[in-house]
Design a protein around this motif. Structure first.
Motif, PDB file in Angstrom:
ATOM      1  N   CYS A  72       3.703  -0.485   1.935  1.00 34.13           N
ATOM      2  CA  CYS A  72       3.475  -1.093   3.253  1.00 34.13           C
ATOM      3  C   CYS A  72       2.775  -2.445   3.092  1.00 34.13           C
ATOM      4  CB  CYS A  72       2.627  -0.171   4.125  1.00 34.13           C
ATOM      5  SG  CYS A  72       3.473   1.351   4.566  1.00 34.13           S
ATOM      6  N   THR A  73       3.353  -3.473   3.693  1.00 31.67           N
ATOM      7  CA  THR A  73       2.800  -4.823   3.599  1.00 31.67           C
ATOM      8  C   THR A  73       2.826  -5.478   4.970  1.00 31.67           C
ATOM      9  OG1 THR A  73       3.521  -5.116   1.301  1.00 31.67           O
ATOM     10  CG2 THR A  73       3.101  -7.116   2.571  1.00 31.67           C
ATOM     11  N   THR A  74       1.689  -5.999   5.403  1.00 29.97           N
ATOM     12  CA  THR A  74       1.629  -6.794   6.636  1.00 29.97           C
ATOM     13  C   THR A  74       0.316  -7.555   6.668  1.00 29.97           C
ATOM     14  OG1 THR A  74       1.973  -6.740   9.041  1.00 29.97           O
ATOM     15  CG2 THR A  74       0.554  -5.030   8.120  1.00 29.97           C
ATOM     16  N   GLN A  75       0.220  -8.533   7.542  1.00 30.51           N
ATOM     17  CA  GLN A  75      -1.004  -9.329   7.713  1.00 30.51           C
ATOM     18  C   GLN A  75      -1.378  -9.327   9.195  1.00 30.51           C
ATOM     19  OE1 GLN A  75      -2.088 -10.886   4.785  1.00 30.51           O
ATOM     20  NE2 GLN A  75      -0.266 -10.059   3.763  1.00 30.51           N
ATOM     21  N   VAL A  76      -2.672  -9.340   9.458  1.00 30.56           N
ATOM     22  CA  VAL A  76      -3.156  -9.471  10.839  1.00 30.56           C
ATOM     23  C   VAL A  76      -4.108 -10.654  10.871  1.00 30.56           C
ATOM     24  CG1 VAL A  76      -4.306  -8.349  12.777  1.00 30.56           C
ATOM     25  CG2 VAL A  76      -3.005  -6.964  11.146  1.00 30.56           C
ATOM     26  N   VAL A 112       0.841  -1.202   0.000  1.00 29.13           N
ATOM     27  CA  VAL A 112       0.000   0.000   0.000  1.00 29.13           C
ATOM     28  C   VAL A 112       0.880   1.258   0.000  1.00 29.13           C
ATOM     29  CG1 VAL A 112      -1.608   1.365   1.402  1.00 29.13           C
ATOM     30  CG2 VAL A 112      -2.008  -1.074   1.036  1.00 29.13           C
ATOM     31  N   SER A 113       0.589   2.145  -0.948  1.00 38.51           N
ATOM     32  CA  SER A 113       1.263   3.443  -1.011  1.00 38.51           C
ATOM     33  C   SER A 113       0.211   4.544  -1.059  1.00 38.51           C
ATOM     34  CB  SER A 113       2.159   3.544  -2.244  1.00 38.51           C
ATOM     35  OG  SER A 113       3.250   2.645  -2.136  1.00 38.51           O
ATOM     36  N   LYS A 114       0.551   5.671  -0.461  1.00 42.27           N
ATOM     37  CA  LYS A 114      -0.367   6.819  -0.447  1.00 42.27           C
ATOM     38  C   LYS A 114       0.446   8.093  -0.493  1.00 42.27           C
ATOM     39  CE  LYS A 114      -3.706   9.321   2.382  1.00 42.27           C
ATOM     40  NZ  LYS A 114      -4.617   9.626   1.278  1.00 42.27           N
ATOM     41  N   HIS A 115      -0.083   9.071  -1.208  1.00 40.59           N
ATOM     42  CA  HIS A 115       0.587  10.371  -1.224  1.00 40.59           C
ATOM     43  C   HIS A 115      -0.434  11.488  -1.245  1.00 40.59           C
ATOM     44  CE1 HIS A 115      -0.229  10.308  -5.573  1.00 40.59           C
ATOM     45  NE2 HIS A 115       0.304   9.108  -5.576  1.00 40.59           N
ATOM     46  N   ILE A 158      -3.482   3.065   9.555  1.00 43.49           N
ATOM     47  CA  ILE A 158      -4.623   2.448  10.227  1.00 43.49           C
ATOM     48  C   ILE A 158      -5.949   2.986   9.673  1.00 43.49           C
ATOM     49  CG2 ILE A 158      -5.010   3.917  12.237  1.00 43.49           C
ATOM     50  CD1 ILE A 158      -4.834   1.396  13.955  1.00 43.49           C
ATOM     51  N   LYS A 159      -5.946   4.254   9.239  1.00 39.14           N
ATOM     52  CA  LYS A 159      -7.162   4.824   8.654  1.00 39.14           C
ATOM     53  C   LYS A 159      -7.415   4.299   7.243  1.00 39.14           C
ATOM     54  CE  LYS A 159      -7.215   9.049  11.427  1.00 39.14           C
ATOM     55  NZ  LYS A 159      -6.840  10.471  11.467  1.00 39.14           N
ATOM     56  N   CYS A 160      -6.365   3.839   6.582  1.00 38.37           N
ATOM     57  CA  CYS A 160      -6.560   3.207   5.264  1.00 38.37           C
ATOM     58  C   CYS A 160      -7.286   1.860   5.401  1.00 38.37           C
ATOM     59  CB  CYS A 160      -5.211   2.978   4.577  1.00 38.37           C
ATOM     60  SG  CYS A 160      -4.442   4.466   3.914  1.00 38.37           S
ATOM     61  N   VAL A 161      -7.122   1.214   6.558  1.00 43.44           N
ATOM     62  CA  VAL A 161      -7.694  -0.130   6.740  1.00 43.44           C
ATOM     63  C   VAL A 161      -9.216  -0.118   6.615  1.00 43.44           C
ATOM     64  CG1 VAL A 161      -8.006  -2.013   8.409  1.00 43.44           C
ATOM     65  CG2 VAL A 161      -5.745  -0.997   8.082  1.00 43.44           C
ATOM     66  N   ASN A 162      -9.872   0.945   7.094  1.00 44.53           N
ATOM     67  CA  ASN A 162     -11.337   0.987   6.932  1.00 44.53           C
ATOM     68  C   ASN A 162     -11.787   2.079   5.955  1.00 44.53           C
ATOM     69  OD1 ASN A 162     -10.905   3.204   8.520  1.00 44.53           O
ATOM     70  ND2 ASN A 162     -12.447   2.709  10.056  1.00 44.53           N
ATOM     71  N   GLY A 163     -10.845   2.524   5.121  1.00 40.60           N
ATOM     72  CA  GLY A 163     -11.220   3.442   4.043  1.00 40.60           C
ATOM     73  C   GLY A 163     -11.440   4.884   4.461  1.00 40.60           C
ATOM     74  N   GLY A 181      -1.745  -0.555  -4.296  1.00 43.21           N
ATOM     75  CA  GLY A 181      -1.731  -1.679  -3.365  1.00 43.21           C
ATOM     76  C   GLY A 181      -3.136  -2.135  -3.035  1.00 43.21           C
ATOM     77  N   ASN A 182      -3.234  -3.118  -2.144  1.00 46.93           N
ATOM     78  CA  ASN A 182      -4.526  -3.698  -1.762  1.00 46.93           C
ATOM     79  C   ASN A 182      -4.639  -3.819  -0.248  1.00 46.93           C
ATOM     80  OD1 ASN A 182      -5.765  -4.397  -4.345  1.00 46.93           O
ATOM     81  ND2 ASN A 182      -4.049  -5.813  -4.582  1.00 46.93           N
ATOM     82  N   ILE A 183      -5.828  -3.591   0.255  1.00 47.48           N
ATOM     83  CA  ILE A 183      -6.153  -3.912   1.651  1.00 47.48           C
ATOM     84  C   ILE A 183      -7.416  -4.759   1.631  1.00 47.48           C
ATOM     85  CG2 ILE A 183      -6.814  -3.030   3.918  1.00 47.48           C
ATOM     86  CD1 ILE A 183      -5.189  -0.529   3.382  1.00 47.48           C
ATOM     87  N   ILE A 184      -7.334  -5.944   2.224  1.00 46.17           N
ATOM     88  CA  ILE A 184      -8.477  -6.852   2.310  1.00 46.17           C
ATOM     89  C   ILE A 184      -8.839  -7.015   3.779  1.00 46.17           C
ATOM     90  CG2 ILE A 184      -9.383  -9.138   1.706  1.00 46.17           C
ATOM     91  CD1 ILE A 184      -8.465  -7.681  -0.754  1.00 46.17           C
ATOM     92  N   VAL A 185     -10.084  -6.742   4.141  1.00 50.42           N
ATOM     93  CA  VAL A 185     -10.559  -6.931   5.511  1.00 50.42           C
ATOM     94  C   VAL A 185     -11.665  -7.986   5.486  1.00 50.42           C
ATOM     95  CG1 VAL A 185     -11.627  -5.854   7.531  1.00 50.42           C
ATOM     96  CG2 VAL A 185     -10.004  -4.552   6.141  1.00 50.42           C
TER      97      VAL A 185
END
Length: 242
Positions: A20-24, A7-10, A44-49, A56-60
């Motif tokens: 940024c890459t990690t798994q929970v 995940v990248s953001k600017h 952390i705010k990217c995790v719930n949009g 990149g991708n975030i899957i919840v």
């Protein structure tokens, strides 16, 4: 439960997050730490949009946060979020603060929502304050109400964005105690915090960020025992010396 992949953001030309890459996993407690401006809260705010990201991708729980077809409001109703400032409605009683989202978003009737709110208020030790307004409570009490409010939605995971940083020192432990209980009950949690005692007590892993990148992602024992990067060693030396 949460997958963060490259995940990248600017903001304009300013890069806030870089690859940024990690798994929970379900039931894991992850503490995200690092110096101010390192991108912790943004991640952390990217995790719930709450913050959009450019690549990149975030899957919840199997749902893609970045997919334009995803109903983010529905996703956020399942992902509890506790902010640095309590964000309670000042003109509503504590009970109404706990009930409104249950009624409006989950469709629960008023009696059901109130009963759930009171049960969780009791859990955080504040049932006696149900009819008060936020301004009548201390900061620590308001933050515990905010945690109870998030739990009212039966979340699949919880995100905490520096939940104790706006509190007086004496009030920090009463909030951390509730968070420790949640962790011990198996709630999946990502928590941005500088409370290293909390991290040592309940975290499964510690993510250390600097300049928008995940510099370390390791077990708490490895992180506190022998951090791999010089930047993390400097950070810990400063934060643990008191």
């Amino acid at each position: 439960m949460i997958s963060i992949d490259n995940v990248s953001k600017h903001y304009g030309s300013f890069q806030v997050l870089t690859d940024c890459t990690t798994q929970v996993k379900k039931g894991e407690v992850i503490v995200v730490c690092g110096p101010s401006g390192s991108g912790k809260s943004t991640l952390i705010k990217c995790v719930n949009g709450l913050e959009p990201f450019q690549s990149g991708n975030i899957i919840v729980d199997g749902i893609s946060v970045g997919d334009p077809k995803t109903n983010l409001s529905k996703l956020r109703s399942r992902v509890g979020m506790v902010f640095q400032h309590f964000e309670l409605f000042p003109h509503m009683s504590i009970t109404d603060n706990l009930s409104i989202a249950q009624e409006k978003v989950l469709g629960r009737n008023r009696d059901e929502a109130r009963a759930k709110g009171l049960k969780l208020l009791e859990r955080v030790g504040l049932k006696a304050h149900a009819d008060k307004f936020p301004g009548q409570l201390s900061g620590g009490q308001q933050q515990r109400v905010a945690i109870a409010r998030a739990l009212c939605m039966d979340p699949i995971c919880m995100l905490f964005d520096e939940p104790t940083s706006a509190l007086d020192p004496e009030m920090i432990n009463e909030v951390l105690d509730v968070m420790v209980e949640l962790a011990q009950e198996g709630m999946t949690m990502m928590c941005v915090t500088h409370e290293m005692g909390f991290a040592r007590k309940v975290a499964n892993r510690v993510i250390f960020m600097d300049k928008g990148q995940i510099v370390e992602d390791d077990s708490k024992d490895a992180f506190f025992g022998a951090p791999r990067s010089e930047r993390a060693r400097q950070f810990l030396a400063k934060i643990l010396q008191h």
